[in-house]
Design an enzyme around this catalytic site. Structure first.
Site, PDB file in Angstrom:
ATOM      1  NE  ARG A 104      -0.429   0.222   4.992  1.00 38.76           N
ATOM      2  CZ  ARG A 104      -1.029   0.130   6.180  1.00 38.76           C
ATOM      3  NH1 ARG A 104      -2.320  -0.161   6.244  1.00 38.76           N
ATOM      4  NH2 ARG A 104      -0.347   0.318   7.295  1.00 38.76           N
TER       5      ARG A 104
ATOM      6  CG  ASP B 280       0.937   6.018   4.064  1.00 36.17           C
ATOM      7  OD1 ASP B 280       0.231   5.005   4.179  1.00 36.17           O
ATOM      8  OD2 ASP B 280       1.924   6.250   4.795  1.00 36.17           O
TER       9      ASP B 280
ATOM     10  CE1 TYR C   1       7.315   3.138  -1.659  1.00 32.51           C
ATOM     11  CE2 TYR C   1       8.655   1.198  -1.206  1.00 32.51           C
ATOM     12  CZ  TYR C   1       7.421   1.814  -1.269  1.00 32.51           C
ATOM     13  OH  TYR C   1       6.290   1.106  -0.950  1.00 32.51           O
TER      14      TYR C   1
ATOM     15  NE  ARG D  28       5.764  10.313   4.790  1.00 31.92           N
ATOM     16  CZ  ARG D  28       4.564  10.425   5.365  1.00 31.92           C
ATOM     17  NH1 ARG D  28       3.661   9.446   5.230  1.00 31.92           N
ATOM     18  NH2 ARG D  28       4.266  11.489   6.072  1.00 31.92           N
TER      19      ARG D  28
END
Length: 246
Positions: A50, A52, A110, A195
């Site tokens: 998933r 966000d 990422y 993050r």
């Protein structure tokens, strides 16, 4: 039944994330709604993971099972004709029934984009940091994240998973067109891990932490010792790889 693998990209700006939830529109809900219309009955899709709210993807991977006889590549045109413009199906292929978009993933990449000058056209796709950053300090620090580590310090305190050991195969800082791009390739990532790593690395570049503090943070296994969580809209799920890692 046949199993179809989709590779999709999306602009996460106007979504509450990938995964279906009670409040707020999601990427999964949009795709399942279209597939349900095509099949005349409920179709569930499974993703590699998933993302966000406000997080983007260039190479998210999904799978679903279908009773339709149409060639796999026809799903690309059919889905794109009915999906919103901020979701794009890039590729569709028929795969073996044993393929699993989530559990079969071997590596994920990422990227996180930071700008040091405001740009109204990039405000949803890069995070602006207006203070000076020492790029060399960041490069020294980011190398220390490579390897197999317990990333407890770089994950949310109340994460559902117990095992927080992950392997990062590559981590680097790229510079291009006025932007800093943090690139990570790993076996998998904990919730908010990228993050938090980026937020911490930015603070290294700002001088709040020393590059060597990354090793201390990893060893501490305590979220309180690491830096801030960077905002979501600079983050991209770039690629998911299913080939066996040597």
């Amino acid at each position: 039944m046949r199993r179809i693998k989709l590779t999709i990209s999306y602009d996460g700006t106007n979504y509450a994330g990938y995964q279906v939830q009670p409040n707020g529109n999601t990427i999964q809900a949009e795709i399942e709604a279209v597939l349900t219309r095509m099949h005349g009955g409920k179709v569930k899709v499974v993703a590699s993971g998933r993302t966000d709210a406000r997080v983007h993807a260039l190479g998210q991977v999904l799978h679903f099972d279908t009773s339709l006889g149409m060639p796999a590549d026809r799903f690309v045109k059919a889905l794109n004709a009915m999906l919103p413009d901020d979701i794009l199906v890039k590729d569709a292929e028929e795969v073996d029934a044993s393929f699993h978009a989530r559990y079969g993933a071997k590596r994920k990449e990422y990227r996180y984009v930071v700008r040091q000058e405001d740009d109204p056209f990039r405000r949803h796709y890069a995070v602006t940091v207006t203070y000076p950053l020492d790029v060399e300090r960041i490069r020294q620090a980011i190398r220390l994240l490579v390897g197999t580590h317990d990333f407890t310090s770089f994950s949310v305190t109340k994460a559902e998973v117990v095992d927080r050991v992950r392997t990062i195969y590559a981590a680097e800082l790229l510079e291009t067109e006025g932007e800093l791009i943090f690139r990570f390739i790993g076996s998998g990532f904990l919730y908010n891990q990228v993050r938090i790593m980026v937020g911490t690395l930015i603070e290294v570049g700002r001088g709040k932490y020393e590059p060597a503090d990354i090793s201390r943070m990893l060893a501490a296994r305590d979220r309180r010792v690491a830096g801030i969580t960077a905002p979501p809209h600079g983050l991209y799920l770039w690629n998911v790889n299913y080939e066996k890692v040597d």
